[in-house]
Design a protein around this motif. Structure first.
Motif, PDB file in Angstrom:
ATOM      1  N   VAL A  94      20.685  41.575  70.419  1.00 54.94           N
ATOM      2  CA  VAL A  94      20.831  40.553  69.384  1.00 54.94           C
ATOM      3  C   VAL A  94      22.307  40.191  69.214  1.00 54.94           C
ATOM      4  CG1 VAL A  94      18.767  41.258  68.108  1.00 54.94           C
ATOM      5  CG2 VAL A  94      20.985  42.278  67.522  1.00 54.94           C
ATOM      6  N   ASN A  95      22.542  38.977  68.775  1.00 54.95           N
ATOM      7  CA  ASN A  95      23.898  38.534  68.473  1.00 54.95           C
ATOM      8  C   ASN A  95      24.271  38.977  67.065  1.00 54.95           C
ATOM      9  OD1 ASN A  95      25.610  36.207  67.039  1.00 54.95           O
ATOM     10  ND2 ASN A  95      26.210  36.319  69.196  1.00 54.95           N
ATOM     11  N   GLN A 152      13.725  42.443  77.586  1.00 55.09           N
ATOM     12  CA  GLN A 152      13.606  42.024  78.977  1.00 55.09           C
ATOM     13  C   GLN A 152      12.710  40.801  79.133  1.00 55.09           C
ATOM     14  OE1 GLN A 152      12.281  45.431  81.179  1.00 55.09           O
ATOM     15  NE2 GLN A 152      14.186  46.570  80.874  1.00 55.09           N
ATOM     16  N   ASN A 153      11.757  40.637  78.203  1.00 55.24           N
ATOM     17  CA  ASN A 153      10.823  39.525  78.289  1.00 55.24           C
ATOM     18  C   ASN A 153      11.225  38.332  77.428  1.00 55.24           C
ATOM     19  OD1 ASN A 153       8.328  40.555  79.934  1.00 55.24           O
ATOM     20  ND2 ASN A 153       8.863  42.243  78.566  1.00 55.24           N
ATOM     21  N   SER A 154      11.885  38.602  76.307  1.00 50.54           N
ATOM     22  CA  SER A 154      12.249  37.504  75.416  1.00 50.54           C
ATOM     23  C   SER A 154      13.341  37.940  74.442  1.00 50.54           C
ATOM     24  CB  SER A 154      11.022  37.012  74.635  1.00 50.54           C
ATOM     25  OG  SER A 154      11.397  36.073  73.652  1.00 50.54           O
ATOM     26  N   THR A 155      14.522  37.317  74.564  1.00 48.41           N
ATOM     27  CA  THR A 155      15.596  37.604  73.612  1.00 48.41           C
ATOM     28  C   THR A 155      15.209  37.146  72.218  1.00 48.41           C
ATOM     29  OG1 THR A 155      17.223  37.273  75.378  1.00 48.41           O
ATOM     30  CG2 THR A 155      18.037  37.244  73.119  1.00 48.41           C
ATOM     31  N   PHE A 156      14.459  36.045  72.128  1.00 47.41           N
ATOM     32  CA  PHE A 156      14.056  35.501  70.835  1.00 47.41           C
ATOM     33  C   PHE A 156      13.259  36.518  70.029  1.00 47.41           C
ATOM     34  CE2 PHE A 156      10.672  33.411  68.355  1.00 47.41           C
ATOM     35  CZ  PHE A 156      11.453  32.722  67.437  1.00 47.41           C
ATOM     36  N   TYR A 213      14.698  39.428  67.819  1.00 54.04           N
ATOM     37  CA  TYR A 213      15.159  39.219  66.444  1.00 54.04           C
ATOM     38  C   TYR A 213      14.108  39.591  65.402  1.00 54.04           C
ATOM     39  CZ  TYR A 213      19.443  37.046  68.091  1.00 54.04           C
ATOM     40  OH  TYR A 213      20.675  36.834  68.682  1.00 54.04           O
ATOM     41  N   PHE A 214      12.886  39.859  65.841  1.00 53.03           N
ATOM     42  CA  PHE A 214      11.853  40.334  64.921  1.00 53.03           C
ATOM     43  C   PHE A 214      11.950  41.845  64.698  1.00 53.03           C
ATOM     44  CE2 PHE A 214      10.141  36.310  66.370  1.00 53.03           C
ATOM     45  CZ  PHE A 214       9.563  35.787  65.220  1.00 53.03           C
ATOM     46  N   LEU A 215      12.805  42.497  65.444  1.00 53.48           N
ATOM     47  CA  LEU A 215      12.945  43.959  65.370  1.00 53.48           C
ATOM     48  C   LEU A 215      14.191  44.298  64.542  1.00 53.48           C
ATOM     49  CD1 LEU A 215      12.164  44.731  69.135  1.00 53.48           C
ATOM     50  CD2 LEU A 215      10.555  44.408  67.233  1.00 53.48           C
ATOM     51  N   SER A 227       9.889  49.401  66.511  1.00 53.29           N
ATOM     52  CA  SER A 227      10.928  48.410  66.808  1.00 53.29           C
ATOM     53  C   SER A 227      11.980  48.985  67.743  1.00 53.29           C
ATOM     54  CB  SER A 227      11.604  47.938  65.513  1.00 53.29           C
ATOM     55  OG  SER A 227      10.708  47.212  64.711  1.00 53.29           O
ATOM     56  N   VAL A 228      12.309  50.250  67.543  1.00 48.89           N
ATOM     57  CA  VAL A 228      13.309  50.899  68.382  1.00 48.89           C
ATOM     58  C   VAL A 228      12.738  51.192  69.772  1.00 48.89           C
ATOM     59  CG1 VAL A 228      14.791  52.914  68.652  1.00 48.89           C
ATOM     60  CG2 VAL A 228      14.485  51.897  66.397  1.00 48.89           C
ATOM     61  N   LEU A 229      11.523  51.716  69.811  1.00 51.29           N
ATOM     62  CA  LEU A 229      10.924  52.120  71.086  1.00 51.29           C
ATOM     63  C   LEU A 229      10.640  50.930  72.002  1.00 51.29           C
ATOM     64  CD1 LEU A 229       8.416  54.925  69.984  1.00 51.29           C
ATOM     65  CD2 LEU A 229      10.606  55.192  71.176  1.00 51.29           C
ATOM     66  N   PHE A 230      10.266  49.804  71.426  1.00 52.43           N
ATOM     67  CA  PHE A 230       9.896  48.643  72.247  1.00 52.43           C
ATOM     68  C   PHE A 230      11.026  47.628  72.396  1.00 52.43           C
ATOM     69  CE2 PHE A 230       5.679  50.166  70.930  1.00 52.43           C
ATOM     70  CZ  PHE A 230       5.046  50.211  72.164  1.00 52.43           C
ATOM     71  N   ALA A 231      12.205  47.961  71.885  1.00 47.31           N
ATOM     72  CA  ALA A 231      13.321  47.014  71.931  1.00 47.31           C
ATOM     73  C   ALA A 231      13.684  46.608  73.358  1.00 47.31           C
ATOM     74  CB  ALA A 231      14.543  47.611  71.232  1.00 47.31           C
ATOM     75  N   GLY A 232      13.772  47.599  74.254  1.00 43.22           N
ATOM     76  CA  GLY A 232      14.149  47.313  75.632  1.00 43.22           C
ATOM     77  C   GLY A 232      13.143  46.435  76.341  1.00 43.22           C
ATOM     78  N   GLU A 233      11.875  46.771  76.193  1.00 43.30           N
ATOM     79  CA  GLU A 233      10.815  46.012  76.872  1.00 43.30           C
ATOM     80  C   GLU A 233      10.738  44.582  76.352  1.00 43.30           C
ATOM     81  OE1 GLU A 233       5.959  46.269  77.542  1.00 43.30           O
ATOM     82  OE2 GLU A 233       7.080  48.025  76.849  1.00 43.30           O
TER      83      GLU A 233
END
Length: 239
Positions: free
Chosen positions: A209-210, A177-181, A184-186, A168-174
């Protein structure tokens, strides 16, 4: 619950985190563990932040491994009939876990408060919000681990939740960039000020995330996890 040796081991990893934070020059605020891991294109820097942030978390996860499932195995059906309803018992165990987790975070906070320059601080409002969501994020993650242990072996549940945390941490940036929605799964990123909008560090201003949305999601998930755990315990044959 694990022995005092495991409890001391968690405290040791927190001390190591304090040392590494200074050695790796990762001090941006007075409580760097609240910052988490920033979204950055510098992978080496990201891995340093990840290692430092994750060290106490994996040790706490190990400390709670088998906590609920082994307690369930140790009790007999007579215990529940004579002493507790299953619902009351499991809620008590979750509260006990929360208390231990709170103790670890207080120790972590005190160490950083004593060793980190006091001019590197959040605003009071952001600081209190950061502590709250960091604590609630860990409570939710470790509650999910306990729920998994009611279905699978503790070792597998421990491994599963920690793989989820790291990925979740490693792929957060990628993913951001593709989907803010999908960010929220991370869930592990919710407790990071670098990613929930509470950071006041100008070098890392991207957040995924907000804060208020994240808080609501964490509370809802925690309630669902407790509900599912109660249901699972009620349906288990403890004979």
């Amino acid at each position: 619950m694990k022995s005092k040796k495991f409890f001391l081991f968690v405290l040791l990893t927190i001390i190591i985190q304090v040392v590494f934070t200074s050695k790796f020059n990762l001090i941006n605020t007075q409580f760097p563990f609240l910052d988490g891991v920033p979204i950055t294109s510098a992978f080496q820097l990201e891995y340093k932040y990840l290692l430092n942030w994750y060290l106490p978390i994996v040790s706490i996860s190990f400390y709670f491994s088998g906590y609920l499932s082994k307690l369930v195995e140790a009790q007999s059906i007579v215990f529940f009939i004579r002493n507790y309803s299953k619902s009351q018992w499991i809620i008590k165990q979750f509260l006990s876990m929360v208390l231990f987790l709170f103790t670890f975070i207080v120790f972590q906070s005190l160490l950083f408060a004593l060793t980190t320059p006091d001019n590197l601080v959040f605003s009071f409002g952001n600081l209190s919000k950061s502590f709250l969501i960091y604590f609630l994020t860990l409570v939710t993650l470790f509650s999910m681990q306990q729920l998994l242990e009611l279905y699978i072996k503790p070792e597998i549940a421990h491994l599963t939740i920690n793989i989820y945390i790291v990925l979740s941490v490693l792929f957060a940036g990628e993913i951001y960039q593709n989907s803010t929605f999908f960010s929220y799964f991370l869930l592990p990123n919710y407790g990071m000020s670098f990613k929930n909008g509470l950071s006041q560090v100008p070098e890392f201003k991207i957040y995924s995330v907000n804060y208020f949305n994240a808080m609501i999601i964490l509370v809802v998930i925690e309630l669902i996890v407790i509900g599912l755990s109660v249901r699972r315990i009620k349906n288990m044959d403890l004979m």
